[in-house]
Design a protein around this motif. Structure first.
Motif, short mmCIF file in Angstrom:
data_model
loop_
_atom_site.label_atom_id
_atom_site.label_comp_id
_atom_site.label_asym_id
_atom_site.label_seq_id
_atom_site.Cartn_x
_atom_site.Cartn_y
_atom_site.Cartn_z
N GLY A 173 0.68 -0.98 -0.08
CA GLY A 173 -0.10 0.26 0.52
C GLY A 173 1.00 1.45 0.46
O GLY A 173 1.66 1.03 0.26
N THR A 174 0.27 2.57 -0.43
CA THR A 174 0.59 3.65 -0.63
C THR A 174 0.07 4.72 0.81
O THR A 174 -0.73 4.64 1.26
N GLU A 175 0.76 5.26 1.44
CA GLU A 175 0.30 6.34 2.89
C GLU A 175 -0.46 6.79 1.80
O GLU A 175 -0.54 7.85 1.32
N TRP A 176 -1.68 6.83 2.66
CA TRP A 176 -2.57 8.48 2.14
C TRP A 176 -2.95 8.90 3.42
O TRP A 176 -3.11 8.64 4.95
N ALA A 185 -2.51 6.34 6.40
CA ALA A 185 -3.03 4.68 7.10
C ALA A 185 -2.63 4.14 5.28
O ALA A 185 -2.59 5.41 4.32
N ARG A 186 -2.65 3.12 5.15
CA ARG A 186 -2.13 2.73 4.01
C ARG A 186 -3.48 1.79 3.30
O ARG A 186 -3.36 0.72 2.39
N ASP A 187 -4.53 1.69 4.11
CA ASP A 187 -5.57 0.62 3.61
C ASP A 187 -6.56 1.38 2.62
O ASP A 187 -6.01 3.33 2.71
N LEU A 188 -7.80 1.04 1.62
CA LEU A 188 -8.77 1.30 1.35
C LEU A 188 -9.50 2.68 1.63
O LEU A 188 -9.95 3.92 1.18
N MET A 189 -9.61 2.25 3.14
CA MET A 189 -10.22 3.89 3.89
C MET A 189 -9.18 4.60 4.03
O MET A 189 -9.81 6.09 4.31
N GLY A 190 -7.57 4.44 4.30
CA GLY A 190 -6.93 5.11 3.92
C GLY A 190 -7.54 6.58 2.81
O GLY A 190 -7.53 7.82 2.76
N LEU A 191 -7.20 5.53 1.59
CA LEU A 191 -7.40 6.74 0.24
C LEU A 191 -8.79 7.32 0.18
O LEU A 191 -8.93 8.19 -0.34
N ILE A 192 -9.46 6.78 0.57
CA ILE A 192 -11.38 7.46 1.05
C ILE A 192 -11.43 8.42 1.56
O ILE A 192 -11.75 9.27 1.74
N LYS A 193 -10.66 8.62 2.87
CA LYS A 193 -10.62 9.32 3.88
C LYS A 193 -9.86 10.66 2.89
O LYS A 193 -9.92 11.80 3.21
N GLN A 194 -8.70 10.45 2.19
CA GLN A 194 -8.30 11.73 1.43
C GLN A 194 -8.81 12.05 0.28
O GLN A 194 -8.32 13.02 0.38
N VAL A 233 -7.65 -4.34 3.73
CA VAL A 233 -7.51 -3.84 2.24
C VAL A 233 -6.67 -2.84 1.35
O VAL A 233 -7.02 -1.79 1.80
N LEU A 234 -5.63 -3.06 1.37
CA LEU A 234 -4.18 -1.98 1.42
C LEU A 234 -3.99 -1.71 -0.25
O LEU A 234 -4.42 -2.99 -1.24
N VAL A 235 -4.20 -0.43 -0.56
CA VAL A 235 -3.86 -0.18 -2.54
C VAL A 235 -2.73 1.35 -2.06
O VAL A 235 -2.25 1.86 -1.16
N ARG A 285 -1.08 2.97 -7.70
CA ARG A 285 -1.62 2.60 -8.73
C ARG A 285 -2.94 2.11 -8.70
O ARG A 285 -3.43 0.55 -9.34
N PHE A 286 -3.20 1.63 -7.58
CA PHE A 286 -5.00 1.08 -6.99
C PHE A 286 -4.69 -1.00 -7.12
O PHE A 286 -5.36 -1.44 -7.36
N GLU A 287 -3.27 -0.83 -6.81
CA GLU A 287 -3.32 -2.29 -7.12
C GLU A 287 -3.88 -2.88 -5.25
O GLU A 287 -3.22 -1.94 -4.36
N VAL A 288 -4.27 -3.73 -5.18
CA VAL A 288 -4.76 -3.71 -4.26
C VAL A 288 -4.56 -5.64 -3.18
O VAL A 288 -3.74 -6.29 -4.14
N LYS A 289 -4.11 -5.52 -1.60
CA LYS A 289 -3.16 -6.56 -1.18
C LYS A 289 -4.20 -6.82 -0.43
O LYS A 289 -5.01 -5.39 0.72
N ILE A 290 -4.91 -7.98 0.16
CA ILE A 290 -5.61 -8.32 1.77
C ILE A 290 -4.95 -9.00 2.40
O ILE A 290 -3.86 -9.36 2.08
#
Length: 228
Positions: free
Chosen positions: A97-100, A113-122, A160-162, A165-170
């Motif tokens: 994941g990337t730091e969001w 955060a490095r997860d999908l929720m962090g991406l959504i929060k940003q 869900v870490l993102v 490049r929007f690549e995902v790892k659970i």
């Protein structure tokens, strides 16, 4: 760290503390590649909920399934593991994941955060093309888990870490089960992402139950907030 792990890794910043133990950022010696180091000490429930591996003996549920799923695409890779008598199992995992980053309005501080929720929060609710790509990747990974008779048990945006490049790892397999085998002896999921059958302790087909959790993830990506 154990002598074997200390020879390969440097323990750095503490990232999280919970009933499961502690999580740290670490560095691989020689390359300075970042890794995640997790001490799975846990509470009494976690200690009682170990699974027996014929070669390695009794393991934390999360470690057992990460080893079993080590060659599954879309799953965070367990790089190393050892045991400390006073601290429990030590797991070394890849950093995904990337730091969001976003500002927490209540605490008035920057959160990372490095997860999908962090991406959504940003960024708030995601564009259709990004949400579609991410969700398809999640579905593909969950399908590969189900094909092996494995149910994650705690699918949610935080697991869900993102990357950028929007690549995902659970990640986080502490609630994972095998088809036909008993699950954790305690509630290990997340209520807001759990279907009514789980909350009512009336588990049925785990594959169908995970469809509910996936639906909550999809809603959250498109609306920027959970449905309830």
């Amino acid at each position: 760290l154990t002598p074997a792990l200390d020879a390969k890794y440097t323990l750095c910043t503490e990232l999280a503390v919970g009933g499961f133990g502690k999580v740290y950022m670490g560095l691989r010696k020689g390359t300075d590649a970042q890794v995640i180091i997790k001490f799975v000490q846990g509470n009494d429930d976690v200690e009682k909920d170990r699974i027996h591996d014929p070669v390695l003996g009794w393991l934390p549920r999360e470690a057992y399934f990460m080893l079993r799923l080590s060659n599954v695409s879309g799953v965070v890779h367990l790089m190393d593991m050892d045991y400390l008598p006073e601290k429990g199992h030590v797991m070394v995992m890849e950093l995904a994941g990337t730091e969001w980053r976003w500002m927490d309005p209540r605490k008035k501080q920057l959160r990372v955060a490095r997860d999908l929720m962090g991406l959504i929060k940003q960024y708030g609710r995601l564009e259709h093309r990004h949400a579609h790509y991410i969700f398809r990747s999640i579905i593909d990974t969950v399908y590969r888990l189900h094909a092996r008779g494995v149910h994650h048990g705690d699918l949610k945006c935080l697991n869900v870490l993102v990357n950028d490049r929007f690549e995902v790892k659970i990640c986080d397999f502490g609630a994972t089960t095998e088809k036909g085998q008993p699950g954790p002896s305690y509630f290990a999921g997340t209520r807001i992402f759990s279907p009514p059958e789980v909350l009512l302790n009336a588990r049925k087909d785990s594959e169908l139950l995970e469809s509910w959790s996936l639906g909550v993830i999809l809603y959250t990506m498109y609306h920027g907030v959970a449905p309830y």
